[in-house]
Design a protein around this motif. Structure first.
Motif, PDB file in Angstrom:
ATOM      1  N   VAL A  55       5.112  -6.095   1.284  1.00 22.56           N
ATOM      2  CA  VAL A  55       4.502  -4.858   1.717  1.00 22.56           C
ATOM      3  C   VAL A  55       5.354  -3.616   1.253  1.00 22.56           C
ATOM      4  CG1 VAL A  55       3.108  -3.635   3.267  1.00 22.56           C
ATOM      5  CG2 VAL A  55       3.182  -5.999   3.460  1.00 22.56           C
ATOM      6  N   ARG A  56       4.680  -2.786   0.525  1.00 21.54           N
ATOM      7  CA  ARG A  56       5.437  -1.505   0.009  1.00 21.54           C
ATOM      8  C   ARG A  56       4.779  -0.273   0.541  1.00 21.54           C
ATOM      9  NH1 ARG A  56       5.889  -5.226  -4.524  1.00 21.54           N
ATOM     10  NH2 ARG A  56       7.976  -5.796  -4.927  1.00 21.54           N
ATOM     11  N   ASN A  57       5.648   0.550   1.023  1.00 24.72           N
ATOM     12  CA  ASN A  57       5.203   1.957   1.260  1.00 24.72           C
ATOM     13  C   ASN A  57       5.157   2.745   0.057  1.00 24.72           C
ATOM     14  OD1 ASN A  57       4.414   4.589   2.189  1.00 24.72           O
ATOM     15  ND2 ASN A  57       5.894   4.291   3.842  1.00 24.72           N
ATOM     16  N   LEU A  58       4.448   3.097  -0.699  1.00 26.19           N
ATOM     17  CA  LEU A  58       4.388   3.990  -2.084  1.00 26.19           C
ATOM     18  C   LEU A  58       4.608   5.467  -1.893  1.00 26.19           C
ATOM     19  CD1 LEU A  58       1.700   1.991  -4.156  1.00 26.19           C
ATOM     20  CD2 LEU A  58       3.980   1.286  -3.996  1.00 26.19           C
ATOM     21  N   GLY A  59       4.420   6.011  -0.657  1.00 32.76           N
ATOM     22  CA  GLY A  59       4.429   7.296  -0.320  1.00 32.76           C
ATOM     23  C   GLY A  59       5.896   7.772   0.386  1.00 32.76           C
ATOM     24  N   PRO A  60       5.924   9.200   0.443  1.00 32.86           N
ATOM     25  CA  PRO A  60       7.300   9.711   1.051  1.00 32.86           C
ATOM     26  C   PRO A  60       7.507   9.767   2.625  1.00 32.86           C
ATOM     27  CG  PRO A  60       5.903  11.402   0.643  1.00 32.86           C
ATOM     28  CD  PRO A  60       5.141  10.147  -0.131  1.00 32.86           C
ATOM     29  N   GLU A  61       6.059   9.482   2.955  1.00 34.87           N
ATOM     30  CA  GLU A  61       6.161   9.532   4.604  1.00 34.87           C
ATOM     31  C   GLU A  61       6.260   8.239   5.311  1.00 34.87           C
ATOM     32  OE1 GLU A  61       6.421  12.298   6.176  1.00 34.87           O
ATOM     33  OE2 GLU A  61       6.595  13.479   4.372  1.00 34.87           O
ATOM     34  N   PRO A  62       6.654   7.954   6.245  1.00 34.63           N
ATOM     35  CA  PRO A  62       6.747   6.736   6.987  1.00 34.63           C
ATOM     36  C   PRO A  62       5.700   6.064   7.277  1.00 34.63           C
ATOM     37  CG  PRO A  62       7.467   8.219   8.446  1.00 34.63           C
ATOM     38  CD  PRO A  62       7.389   8.974   7.303  1.00 34.63           C
ATOM     39  N   ALA A  63       5.088   4.759   7.426  1.00 35.17           N
ATOM     40  CA  ALA A  63       4.019   4.167   7.677  1.00 35.17           C
ATOM     41  C   ALA A  63       4.391   3.577   8.957  1.00 35.17           C
ATOM     42  CB  ALA A  63       3.311   3.262   6.487  1.00 35.17           C
ATOM     43  N   THR A  64       3.664   3.876   9.856  1.00 34.15           N
ATOM     44  CA  THR A  64       3.933   3.051  11.400  1.00 34.15           C
ATOM     45  C   THR A  64       2.813   2.496  12.020  1.00 34.15           C
ATOM     46  OG1 THR A  64       3.463   5.255  12.640  1.00 34.15           O
ATOM     47  CG2 THR A  64       5.769   4.891  11.950  1.00 34.15           C
ATOM     48  N   GLU A  65       3.145   1.354  12.883  1.00 35.90           N
ATOM     49  CA  GLU A  65       2.021   0.705  13.421  1.00 35.90           C
ATOM     50  C   GLU A  65       1.096   0.242  12.492  1.00 35.90           C
ATOM     51  OE1 GLU A  65       1.870   0.210  16.994  1.00 35.90           O
ATOM     52  OE2 GLU A  65       3.822   1.137  16.801  1.00 35.90           O
ATOM     53  N   LEU A  66       1.676  -0.723  11.652  1.00 37.26           N
ATOM     54  CA  LEU A  66       0.922  -1.413  10.557  1.00 37.26           C
ATOM     55  C   LEU A  66       0.590  -2.862  11.230  1.00 37.26           C
ATOM     56  CD1 LEU A  66       2.387  -0.487   7.270  1.00 37.26           C
ATOM     57  CD2 LEU A  66       0.228   0.663   8.252  1.00 37.26           C
ATOM     58  N   ARG A  67      -0.664  -3.230  10.883  1.00 39.24           N
ATOM     59  CA  ARG A  67      -0.971  -4.966  11.309  1.00 39.24           C
ATOM     60  C   ARG A  67      -1.139  -5.359  10.072  1.00 39.24           C
ATOM     61  NH1 ARG A  67      -5.286  -3.906  13.222  1.00 39.24           N
ATOM     62  NH2 ARG A  67      -6.968  -5.199  12.153  1.00 39.24           N
ATOM     63  N   PRO A 136      -3.880  -0.086   9.035  1.00 38.40           N
ATOM     64  CA  PRO A 136      -3.102   0.924   9.795  1.00 38.40           C
ATOM     65  C   PRO A 136      -3.733   0.886  11.179  1.00 38.40           C
ATOM     66  CG  PRO A 136      -5.015   1.949   8.525  1.00 38.40           C
ATOM     67  CD  PRO A 136      -5.023   0.414   8.056  1.00 38.40           C
ATOM     68  N   ALA A 137      -2.528   1.132  12.166  1.00 35.55           N
ATOM     69  CA  ALA A 137      -2.725   1.060  13.481  1.00 35.55           C
ATOM     70  C   ALA A 137      -4.025   0.044  13.890  1.00 35.55           C
ATOM     71  CB  ALA A 137      -3.435   2.456  13.807  1.00 35.55           C
ATOM     72  N   ASP A 138      -4.949   0.609  14.590  1.00 34.92           N
ATOM     73  CA  ASP A 138      -6.191  -0.494  15.220  1.00 34.92           C
ATOM     74  C   ASP A 138      -7.350  -0.561  14.276  1.00 34.92           C
ATOM     75  OD1 ASP A 138      -4.433  -1.043  17.361  1.00 34.92           O
ATOM     76  OD2 ASP A 138      -5.083   0.687  18.643  1.00 34.92           O
ATOM     77  N   SER A 139      -7.162   0.131  12.940  1.00 34.35           N
ATOM     78  CA  SER A 139      -8.341   0.154  12.106  1.00 34.35           C
ATOM     79  C   SER A 139      -8.815  -1.329  11.967  1.00 34.35           C
ATOM     80  CB  SER A 139      -8.065   0.746  11.095  1.00 34.35           C
ATOM     81  OG  SER A 139      -9.038   0.880   9.878  1.00 34.35           O
ATOM     82  N   PRO A 140     -10.135  -1.420  11.732  1.00 36.74           N
ATOM     83  CA  PRO A 140     -10.713  -2.922  11.392  1.00 36.74           C
ATOM     84  C   PRO A 140     -10.849  -2.848  10.028  1.00 36.74           C
ATOM     85  CG  PRO A 140     -12.611  -1.200  12.076  1.00 36.74           C
ATOM     86  CD  PRO A 140     -11.197  -0.311  12.529  1.00 36.74           C
ATOM     87  N   ALA A 141     -10.536  -1.770   9.291  1.00 36.96           N
ATOM     88  CA  ALA A 141     -10.777  -1.999   7.692  1.00 36.96           C
ATOM     89  C   ALA A 141      -9.168  -1.952   7.250  1.00 36.96           C
ATOM     90  CB  ALA A 141     -11.527  -0.702   7.084  1.00 36.96           C
ATOM     91  N   PRO A 142      -8.918  -2.729   6.330  1.00 38.27           N
ATOM     92  CA  PRO A 142      -7.658  -2.796   5.550  1.00 38.27           C
ATOM     93  C   PRO A 142      -7.432  -1.767   4.732  1.00 38.27           C
ATOM     94  CG  PRO A 142      -8.907  -4.363   4.460  1.00 38.27           C
ATOM     95  CD  PRO A 142      -9.987  -3.692   5.458  1.00 38.27           C
ATOM     96  N   VAL A 143      -6.293  -1.094   4.208  1.00 40.93           N
ATOM     97  CA  VAL A 143      -5.998  -0.430   3.087  1.00 40.93           C
ATOM     98  C   VAL A 143      -5.594  -1.004   1.741  1.00 40.93           C
ATOM     99  CG1 VAL A 143      -5.237   1.558   4.752  1.00 40.93           C
ATOM    100  CG2 VAL A 143      -3.734   0.131   3.966  1.00 40.93           C
ATOM    101  N   VAL A 144      -5.207  -2.443   2.098  1.00 37.67           N
ATOM    102  CA  VAL A 144      -4.805  -3.128   0.793  1.00 37.67           C
ATOM    103  C   VAL A 144      -4.971  -4.499   1.048  1.00 37.67           C
ATOM    104  CG1 VAL A 144      -2.559  -2.861   1.144  1.00 37.67           C
ATOM    105  CG2 VAL A 144      -3.250  -3.277  -1.147  1.00 37.67           C
ATOM    106  N   CYS A 145      -5.091  -5.316   0.218  1.00 34.82           N
ATOM    107  CA  CYS A 145      -5.438  -6.965   0.187  1.00 34.82           C
ATOM    108  C   CYS A 145      -4.465  -7.625  -0.828  1.00 34.82           C
ATOM    109  CB  CYS A 145      -6.655  -7.228   0.561  1.00 34.82           C
ATOM    110  SG  CYS A 145      -7.113  -6.894   2.157  1.00 34.82           S
ATOM    111  N   ALA A 146      -4.276  -8.625  -1.065  1.00 40.16           N
ATOM    112  CA  ALA A 146      -3.813  -9.526  -1.831  1.00 40.16           C
ATOM    113  C   ALA A 146      -3.902 -11.007  -1.558  1.00 40.16           C
ATOM    114  CB  ALA A 146      -2.199  -9.345  -2.339  1.00 40.16           C
ATOM    115  N   SER A 147      -4.255 -11.864  -2.705  1.00 40.26           N
ATOM    116  CA  SER A 147      -4.699 -13.650  -2.628  1.00 40.26           C
ATOM    117  C   SER A 147      -3.828 -14.224  -3.431  1.00 40.26           C
ATOM    118  CB  SER A 147      -6.109 -13.516  -3.100  1.00 40.26           C
ATOM    119  OG  SER A 147      -7.054 -12.782  -2.232  1.00 40.26           O
ATOM    120  N   ASP A 148      -3.554 -15.366  -3.203  1.00 37.87           N
ATOM    121  CA  ASP A 148      -3.004 -16.195  -3.832  1.00 37.87           C
ATOM    122  C   ASP A 148      -3.699 -17.549  -3.954  1.00 37.87           C
ATOM    123  OD1 ASP A 148      -0.116 -17.145  -4.670  1.00 37.87           O
ATOM    124  OD2 ASP A 148      -0.893 -18.767  -3.525  1.00 37.87           O
ATOM    125  N   LEU A 149      -4.117 -18.235  -4.970  1.00 39.80           N
ATOM    126  CA  LEU A 149      -4.706 -19.235  -5.443  1.00 39.80           C
ATOM    127  C   LEU A 149      -4.002 -20.459  -6.102  1.00 39.80           C
ATOM    128  CD1 LEU A 149      -7.983 -17.468  -6.674  1.00 39.80           C
ATOM    129  CD2 LEU A 149      -7.489 -17.922  -4.206  1.00 39.80           C
TER     130      LEU A 149
END
Length: 200
Positions: A55-67, A136-149
């Motif tokens: 997982v990479r944070n592409l922005g300058p600000e910290p990303a916290t409480e990720l699930r 992010p936090a308690d959100s039910p929707a992801p901000v990004v996904c990836a798959s491996d097949l």
């Protein structure tokens, strides 16, 4: 880990998806990317597989409480032995591995691993699939996904059948491979015969 028609083995999908409603209105959506790979593109029954999730944070600000959640291939069981490479803070529930309260400083990345044993391959199952998403936090929707097949034995057979001309028996491949050799041999024999006739 672009591949054949039946699917991408060890396919790593990397994308940034800023989804509406992925975070509370008063909290900016983090700019993240994720990659999932197990270093292979084929698998068999009972294989022990270790995925690396980056997982990479592409922005300058910290990303916290990720699930972070990784759905395992159907029927896979988490490896419990000492040689398991699973990150220590992972929890598993209902076929999904998760990591809670993950934080990333701006411009940094975090790697997580998970090890599982694949189940016996079903004759109708073509691929072994795993997907990882970041929330992010308690959100039910992801901000990004990836798959491996990974292609299973049935998938590899289906891929070979798809490449074979319709109605061609297994001997087709041996014949197709032998034809160039036979052609070269016939040409060389003709040249030798022609030279002998010419010299006599």
């Amino acid at each position: 880990m672009p591949k054949p028609v039946l699917g991408t083995a060890a396919a790593t999908v990397l994308a940034v998806l800023l989804l509406t409603g992925a975070a509370p209105a008063d909290q900016p959506v983090p700019r993240l990317s994720v990659a999932l790979d197990n270093g292979r593109d084929q698998a068999d029954s009972g294989d022990r597989v270790t995925w690396t999730l980056t997982v990479r944070n592409l922005g300058p600000e910290p990303a916290t409480e990720l699930r972070i959640e990784q759905s395992l291939p159907s029927g896979a069981t988490p490896a419990r032995s000492a040689d398991s490479a699973t990150s220590a803070d992972a929890t598993v529930l209902g076929g999904t591995a998760s990591w809670q309260h993950v934080s990333l400083a701006g411009g940094t990345e975090k790697k997580l691993t998970f090890t599982a044993d694949l189940p016996p391959a079903d004759a109708r199952t073509l691929r072994s699939a795993s997907t990882a998403c970041v929330y992010p936090a308690d959100s039910p929707a992801p901000v990004v996904c990836a798959s491996d097949l990974d292609l299973l034995p049935a998938g590899r057979r289906a891929l070979a059948d798809a490449a074979r001309p319709a109605g061609a028996p297994p001997a087709y491949w041996w014949t197709a491979a032998a034809l160039p050799v036979l052609a070269i041999g016939a040409y060389l024999a003709y040249r030798r015969r022609f030279r002998t006739t010419a010299s006599s």
